[in-house]
Design a protein around this motif. Structure first.
Motif, PDB file in Angstrom:
ATOM      1  N   ASP A 101      -4.099  -0.485  -1.660  1.00  0.00           N
ATOM      2  CA  ASP A 101      -2.990  -0.718  -1.802  1.00  0.00           C
ATOM      3  C   ASP A 101      -2.526  -2.252  -1.985  1.00  0.00           C
ATOM      4  O   ASP A 101      -3.239  -3.205  -1.228  1.00  0.00           O
ATOM      5  CB  ASP A 101      -2.215  -0.173   0.003  1.00  0.00           C
ATOM      6  CG  ASP A 101      -2.382   0.775  -0.624  1.00  0.00           C
ATOM      7  OD1 ASP A 101      -2.710   2.576  -1.600  1.00  0.00           O
ATOM      8  OD2 ASP A 101      -1.713   2.344   0.401  1.00  0.00           O
ATOM      9  N   ASP A 103       0.224  -3.008  -0.291  1.00  0.00           N
ATOM     10  CA  ASP A 103       1.012  -3.647   0.900  1.00  0.00           C
ATOM     11  C   ASP A 103       0.012  -4.313   2.014  1.00  0.00           C
ATOM     12  O   ASP A 103       0.585  -4.589   3.774  1.00  0.00           O
ATOM     13  CB  ASP A 103       1.790  -2.521   1.171  1.00  0.00           C
ATOM     14  CG  ASP A 103       1.101  -1.389   1.770  1.00  0.00           C
ATOM     15  OD1 ASP A 103       0.018  -1.600   1.754  1.00  0.00           O
ATOM     16  OD2 ASP A 103       1.583  -0.211   2.341  1.00  0.00           O
ATOM     17  N   GLN A 105      -2.025  -3.341   4.146  1.00  0.00           N
ATOM     18  CA  GLN A 105      -2.111  -1.422   5.197  1.00  0.00           C
ATOM     19  C   GLN A 105      -3.591  -1.807   5.135  1.00  0.00           C
ATOM     20  O   GLN A 105      -4.309  -1.539   5.512  1.00  0.00           O
ATOM     21  CB  GLN A 105      -1.900  -0.546   4.899  1.00  0.00           C
ATOM     22  CG  GLN A 105       0.082  -0.675   5.289  1.00  0.00           C
ATOM     23  CD  GLN A 105       0.356   0.695   5.970  1.00  0.00           C
ATOM     24  OE1 GLN A 105       0.609   1.068   4.614  1.00  0.00           O
ATOM     25  NE2 GLN A 105       0.839   0.729   6.978  1.00  0.00           N
ATOM     26  N   ARG A 206       2.335  -2.219   8.500  1.00  0.00           N
ATOM     27  CA  ARG A 206       3.005  -3.379   7.337  1.00  0.00           C
ATOM     28  C   ARG A 206       3.464  -4.742   7.495  1.00  0.00           C
ATOM     29  O   ARG A 206       4.341  -4.417   8.677  1.00  0.00           O
ATOM     30  CB  ARG A 206       4.190  -2.731   6.310  1.00  0.00           C
ATOM     31  CG  ARG A 206       3.804  -1.765   4.725  1.00  0.00           C
ATOM     32  CD  ARG A 206       5.262  -0.963   4.583  1.00  0.00           C
ATOM     33  NE  ARG A 206       4.618  -0.366   3.351  1.00  0.00           N
ATOM     34  CZ  ARG A 206       5.034  -0.587   2.270  1.00  0.00           C
ATOM     35  NH1 ARG A 206       5.839  -1.657   2.133  1.00  0.00           N
ATOM     36  NH2 ARG A 206       4.353   0.312   1.060  1.00  0.00           N
TER      37      ARG A 206
HETATM   38 MG    MG Z   1       1.095   1.410   2.372  1.00  0.00          MG
END
Ligand code: MG
Ligand code: UDP
Length: 318
Positions: A101, A103, A105, A206
């Protein structure tokens, strides 16, 4: 020297990717450097902009000026994360591909260990959530219900699974060769059951405190799509419902007939009762039969191979 592609689906992440993409790269580079392996790998990053409506494409274009290893693709509209992953896998040239991902995370610190497991001969490395990110009680229960239904219908246990995975090039090629369009990446990888390993991770929040790009409706649609692409049970259920209705109908029919014979029934009631029962049961049963054929047709259309052979899946020929 082996090449490694990092595939990152991004949707409306203009702010995030300015820090996350360089961070992902530098974490991996420094881990490789401290293991003395910098020279072993050539890295590339493929960012797939899933039809963002913010400045994500412009930001990616600007970042490409600074970072020649970054490739960017942009969709004409939001086709969804599954489509973005698929496009990324298609564009990836690496001997191994890591999907992560955008972001942060998914902790990039895992990537070096993923590569190590791959070097040891595994074809798939799953990063598995040991703890989900901050979620409401309802979100947790809904996720749990989805995984329970998915498991009971498809036989695949995906609890804790994420899209953060390393795939060997051969696995990527097998995935890309599948003709189906509605894909559930996590499900397909588990279905194929390649030699794989798992690395646990805790989902970070996040970094900028922003929210997930999925809303309830989108998630519900995603859940229904994923269940129906791995199970035809809902289609076949109609037959069982039909058979049960028919059985109940028979019992009620017999009771009505007895009442008629005993002279307890109202005029005309028995005929109406029997008609409704017989027609209702017959319609449901025939719908069920159609459901079975539709399910067969659906499986054929998906074109998933009936089997995958193990010998073809070794790293020796690399
Ligand atoms: Mg995420
Ligand atoms: N994403 C995407 N298309 C979408 C929704 C999300 O490409 O339609 C990307 C998003 O930019 C992020 C990743 O998929 O890099 C995971 O999305 P998000 O963080 O919103 O999901 P969550 O962490 O809640 O699973």
């Amino acid at each position: 020297m082996k090449s490694v592609s990092i595939v990152i689906p991004v949707y409306n992440e203009a702010q995030m990717i300015q820090t996350s993409i360089p961070h992902i790269l530098s974490v991996l580079e420094s881990a490789l450097a401290s293991a003395g392996k910098s020279e072993n790998y050539q890295l590339e990053v493929i960012a797939v902009d899933d039809g963002s409506v913010d400045r994500t494409p412009q930001v990616l274009a600007a970042m490409q000026q600074q970072e020649p290893r970054l490739k960017a693709l942009s969709f004409t509209r939001n086709f969804g994360k599954e489509a973005a992953i698929l496009a990324g896998l298609q564009a990836a040239t690496g001997d191994a591909v890591i999907v992560i991902d955008g972001d942060l995370q998914h902790p990039p610190e895992l990537m070096a260990s993923m590569l190590q497991l791959w070097e040891n001969g595994l074809l798939v490395v799953h990063a598995v959530k040991v703890q989900r990110a901050r979620e409401t009680w309802l979100q947790k229960q809904l996720a749990r219900a989805f995984y329970a239904v998915f498991k009971s219908m498809s036989g695949l246990d995906l609890r804790g699974h994420s899209d953060y995975k390393l795939l060997d090039k051969q696995v990527v090629q097998i995935l890309l060769a599948l003709p189906e369009r509605q894909r559930f990446f996590r499900g397909l990888i588990s279905w194929a059951n390649f030699p794989s390993g798992q690395l646990p991770f805790e989902v970070a929040d996040r970094p900028d405190g922003s929210h997930s790009k999925w809303n309830r409706i989108k998630l519900l649609r995603y859940a229904i799509n994923n269940i129906t692409s791995f199970s035809s049970l809902p289609l076949k259920l109609v037959t069982y419902v039909g058979a049960t209705t028919f059985l109940f109908g028979l019992i009620i029919g017999v009771i009505s007939l007895i009442q008629k014979i005993e002279g307890k029934a109202m005029d005309g009631f028995t005929t109406v009762n029997l008609l409704i029962i017989i027609i209702g049961g017959a319609i449901l049963l025939s719908l069920g039969v159609i459901g079975h054929y539709l399910a067969r047709l659906y499986d054929e259309v998906k074109g998933r191979p009936a089997f995958l052979i193990k010998q073809n899946l070794t790293q020796e020929d690399k």
